[in-house]
Design a protein around this motif. Structure first.
Motif, PDB file in Angstrom:
ATOM      1  N   LEU A  73       0.983  -1.311   0.207  1.00  9.48           N
ATOM      2  CA  LEU A  73      -0.107  -0.143   0.084  1.00  9.48           C
ATOM      3  C   LEU A  73       0.851   1.043   0.021  1.00  9.48           C
ATOM      4  N   HIS A  74       2.023   1.244   0.773  1.00 10.86           N
ATOM      5  CA  HIS A  74       2.926   2.327   0.690  1.00 10.86           C
ATOM      6  C   HIS A  74       3.572   2.535  -0.750  1.00 10.86           C
ATOM      7  N   GLY A  75       3.681   1.554  -1.351  1.00  7.97           N
ATOM      8  CA  GLY A  75       4.014   1.662  -3.041  1.00  7.97           C
ATOM      9  C   GLY A  75       2.898   2.335  -3.809  1.00  7.97           C
ATOM     10  N   THR A  76       1.675   1.736  -3.637  1.00  8.85           N
ATOM     11  CA  THR A  76       0.684   2.464  -4.648  1.00  8.85           C
ATOM     12  C   THR A  76       0.286   3.689  -4.166  1.00  8.85           C
ATOM     13  N   LYS A  77       0.309   4.088  -2.898  1.00  5.57           N
ATOM     14  CA  LYS A  77       0.134   5.481  -2.507  1.00  5.57           C
ATOM     15  C   LYS A  77       0.885   6.590  -3.329  1.00  5.57           C
ATOM     16  N   THR A  78       1.883   6.077  -4.064  1.00  4.96           N
ATOM     17  CA  THR A  78       2.826   6.986  -5.052  1.00  4.96           C
ATOM     18  C   THR A  78       2.047   7.496  -6.042  1.00  4.96           C
ATOM     19  N   TYR A  79       1.021   6.759  -6.557  1.00  2.00           N
ATOM     20  CA  TYR A  79       0.078   7.293  -7.469  1.00  2.00           C
ATOM     21  C   TYR A  79      -0.403   8.427  -7.213  1.00  2.00           C
ATOM     22  N   VAL A  80      -0.692   8.510  -6.076  1.00  4.63           N
ATOM     23  CA  VAL A  80      -1.375  10.233  -5.544  1.00  4.63           C
ATOM     24  C   VAL A  80      -0.314  10.923  -5.231  1.00  4.63           C
ATOM     25  N   TYR A  81       0.654  10.735  -4.888  1.00  3.06           N
ATOM     26  CA  TYR A  81       1.995  11.812  -4.877  1.00  3.06           C
ATOM     27  C   TYR A  81       2.165  12.279  -6.292  1.00  3.06           C
ATOM     28  N   GLU A  82       2.191  11.355  -7.510  1.00  2.32           N
ATOM     29  CA  GLU A  82       2.600  11.730  -8.821  1.00  2.32           C
ATOM     30  C   GLU A  82       1.325  12.559  -9.265  1.00  2.32           C
ATOM     31  N   LEU A  83       0.328  12.413  -8.917  1.00  7.90           N
ATOM     32  CA  LEU A  83      -1.069  13.182  -9.170  1.00  7.90           C
ATOM     33  C   LEU A  83      -0.557  14.833  -8.355  1.00  7.90           C
ATOM     34  N   TRP A  84      -0.496  14.635  -7.237  1.00  5.53           N
ATOM     35  CA  TRP A  84      -0.006  16.007  -6.510  1.00  5.53           C
ATOM     36  C   TRP A  84       1.129  16.706  -7.095  1.00  5.53           C
ATOM     37  N   GLU A  85       2.238  16.043  -7.634  1.00  4.29           N
ATOM     38  CA  GLU A  85       3.196  16.805  -8.298  1.00  4.29           C
ATOM     39  C   GLU A  85       2.738  17.231  -9.654  1.00  4.29           C
ATOM     40  N   ASP A  86       2.204  16.393 -10.366  1.00  4.43           N
ATOM     41  CA  ASP A  86       1.911  16.859 -11.643  1.00  4.43           C
ATOM     42  C   ASP A  86       0.845  17.894 -11.833  1.00  4.43           C
ATOM     43  N   LEU A  87      -0.187  18.007 -10.749  1.00  8.72           N
ATOM     44  CA  LEU A  87      -0.958  19.107 -10.669  1.00  8.72           C
ATOM     45  C   LEU A  87      -0.729  20.345 -10.064  1.00  8.72           C
ATOM     46  N   GLY A  88       0.656  20.507  -9.772  1.00  7.73           N
ATOM     47  CA  GLY A  88       1.219  21.491  -9.255  1.00  7.73           C
ATOM     48  C   GLY A  88       0.930  21.792  -7.632  1.00  7.73           C
ATOM     49  N   GLY A  89       0.884  20.533  -6.939  1.00  8.88           N
ATOM     50  CA  GLY A  89       0.729  20.598  -5.400  1.00  8.88           C
ATOM     51  C   GLY A  89      -1.013  20.677  -5.181  1.00  8.88           C
ATOM     52  N   THR A  90      -1.482  20.153  -6.080  1.00  8.36           N
ATOM     53  CA  THR A  90      -3.097  20.043  -5.926  1.00  8.36           C
ATOM     54  C   THR A  90      -3.498  18.850  -6.075  1.00  8.36           C
ATOM     55  N   LEU A  91      -4.916  18.185  -5.700  1.00  8.61           N
ATOM     56  CA  LEU A  91      -5.321  16.997  -6.258  1.00  8.61           C
ATOM     57  C   LEU A  91      -6.716  17.581  -7.014  1.00  8.61           C
ATOM     58  N   PRO A  92      -7.409  16.579  -7.720  1.00  7.28           N
ATOM     59  CA  PRO A  92      -8.578  16.679  -8.364  1.00  7.28           C
ATOM     60  C   PRO A  92      -9.676  16.504  -7.220  1.00  7.28           C
ATOM     61  N   ASP A  93     -10.966  17.038  -7.722  1.00  5.33           N
ATOM     62  CA  ASP A  93     -12.026  16.889  -6.850  1.00  5.33           C
ATOM     63  C   ASP A  93     -12.313  15.491  -6.425  1.00  5.33           C
ATOM     64  N   ALA A  94     -12.020  14.535  -7.485  1.00  2.00           N
ATOM     65  CA  ALA A  94     -12.509  13.015  -7.095  1.00  2.00           C
ATOM     66  C   ALA A  94     -11.311  12.222  -7.584  1.00  2.00           C
ATOM     67  N   ILE A  95     -10.880  11.128  -7.033  1.00  2.93           N
ATOM     68  CA  ILE A  95     -10.089   9.860  -7.838  1.00  2.93           C
ATOM     69  C   ILE A  95     -11.053   8.777  -7.668  1.00  2.93           C
ATOM     70  N   VAL A  96     -11.060   8.224  -8.866  1.00  2.00           N
ATOM     71  CA  VAL A  96     -11.848   7.225  -9.284  1.00  2.00           C
ATOM     72  C   VAL A  96     -11.033   6.045  -9.415  1.00  2.00           C
ATOM     73  N   VAL A  97     -11.117   4.999  -8.457  1.00  2.00           N
ATOM     74  CA  VAL A  97     -10.378   3.792  -8.554  1.00  2.00           C
ATOM     75  C   VAL A  97     -11.139   2.409  -8.815  1.00  2.00           C
ATOM     76  N   PRO A  98     -10.654   1.452  -9.561  1.00  2.00           N
ATOM     77  CA  PRO A  98     -11.207   0.052  -9.422  1.00  2.00           C
ATOM     78  C   PRO A  98     -11.207  -0.662  -8.143  1.00  2.00           C
ATOM     79  N   VAL A  99     -11.930  -1.294  -7.526  1.00  2.00           N
ATOM     80  CA  VAL A  99     -11.902  -1.870  -6.242  1.00  2.00           C
ATOM     81  C   VAL A  99     -12.051  -3.411  -6.255  1.00  2.00           C
TER      82      VAL A  99
END
Length: 370
Positions: free
Chosen positions: A194-220
């Protein structure tokens, strides 16, 4: 290395000597680890892989990296963006967690590594164990895609084809995991994944200039990407790097949707399983066809706390979504298109969907599911 803790009963154990699950209640472990703030300005000068977020990772200086992470973010509509995680070394997002498990196993030096999977996690574990020089056995259902089976074998792993469904495969692997000298590289039970998969969101945060989208949609299915996302969102918020938390929108195939049913009924856990359990219905989304995910309580709690929800998609919607993405230049496996199939029903701001696995892993979805 730090310690494991059990979120159900509070048991703690050192990573070096711990069983693969809590010895008291058999629950999956969490990890005693506190991330510190990542400096956005420092990132351009760092290694171009997920290991650039070193303050947020429980391991550092890996020997087994294949350059995983840093996948592109592209627009699908004005408000929905796709992260192309099928462009990983083994063609799925599971590399994010597998590299941490393989690095941990390399340091612990077991006699053997075992894993169980519906395909993608198994290929990722096999690849990174090959990189680390570790003996690896992967358990998969006997109906697993032939292309995924071929990929596991190509990486030199021993393959165990298990009759029955995904749960039967997990049970076989867990029985083998209790043998002395075995490291169970479980993408479900071991929190390093899980500490590996969380980097998905860190990359979003970086690519969006320090922000995140309103929603993150994920298959579960087992929820490893969703729980990793929840970890990252909590860390970024606690470190003062985001002010608003995005909603987590969890997507399941309508044919196998135990978590969606529990969520919409108001339950905080799955109902007690009758004996014997009925076999799950067939679905094109084999990677999320999990009837009883071990971290169900955590998944339901994370979605509710985020203000998100569960959505389900039909087989026809999955098939149509795969063809639609292909017409846009993106050939994604049938499990990986579930979020795009659901994204059309989400209209509350910006959203990001993961395209989790390459279409070459399964080919085009057939016209019917037998």
């Amino acid at each position: 290395m730090t310690s494991y803790n059990c979120p159900e009963c509070g048991t703690r154990a050192p990573v070096e000597t711990a069983n693969w699950c809590c010895p008291n209640c058999r629950s999956p472990w969490d990890l005693d680890f506190a991330a510190t703030a990542v400096s956005l300005k420092s990132l351009p000068a760092r290694v171009n892989s997920l290991w650039r977020y070193e303050e947020a990772l429980p391991l550092a200086q890996p020997a087994v990296s294949l350059g995983e992470g840093r996948t592109p973010l592209v627009a699908l509509t004005e408000t929905v963006f796709a992260k192309l995680d099928f462009l990983m070394p083994t063609l799925s997002f599971k590399d994010r967690g597998a590299v941490l498990l393989a690095e941990l196993a390399r340091r612990l030096a077991p006699r053997r590594v075992i894993a169980d999977s519906s395909g993608n996690a198994g290929t990722a574990i096999a690849a990174y164990c090959a990189r680390a020089g570790l003996d690896c056995t992967v358990y998969v259902p006997e109906e697993t895609s032939a292309k995924k089976v071929e990929q596991i074998r190509a990486h030199g792993a021993h393959l165990e084809l298990v009759p029955g469904d995904r749960e039967s495969t997990a049970q076989a692997a867990r029985a083998a995991a209790d043998r002395t000298g075995t490291f169970y590289a479980s993408h479900v039970y071991n929190p390093y994944f899980l500490h590996g998969t969380k980097t998905y969101v860190y990359e979003l945060w970086e690519d969006l200039g320090g922000t995140l989208p309103d929603a993150i949609v994920v298959p579960v299915g087992n929820g490893t990407l969703l729980l990793g996302a929840d970890l990252a969102i909590g860390e970024l918020h606690a470190c003062g790097l985001i002010s608003e938390r995005p909603a987590l929108i969890a997507v399941q195939a309508e044919a196998v949707s135990p978590l969606a049913a529990a969520f919409h009924s108001g339950a905080d856990a799955l109902p007690e399983e009758p004996a014997p359990a009925p076999p799950p219905a067939p679905t094109l989304a084999e990677g999320i066809a999990i009837p009883r995910p071990p971290r169900a309580k955590q998944i339901l709690r994370a979605v509710r706390a985020s203000g998100g929800t569960f959505l389900t998609v039909t087989e026809d919607q999955i098939r149509a979504a795969q063809l639609d993405l292909a017409s846009r230049g993106l050939f994604v496996e049938s499990t990986g298109v579930a979020c795009w199939a659901a994204a059309g029903t989400w209209s509350e701001g910006t959203a990001v969907v993961p395209l989790c696995g390459a279409g070459l892993k399964t080919g085009l979805a057939p016209q019917s599911v037998q």
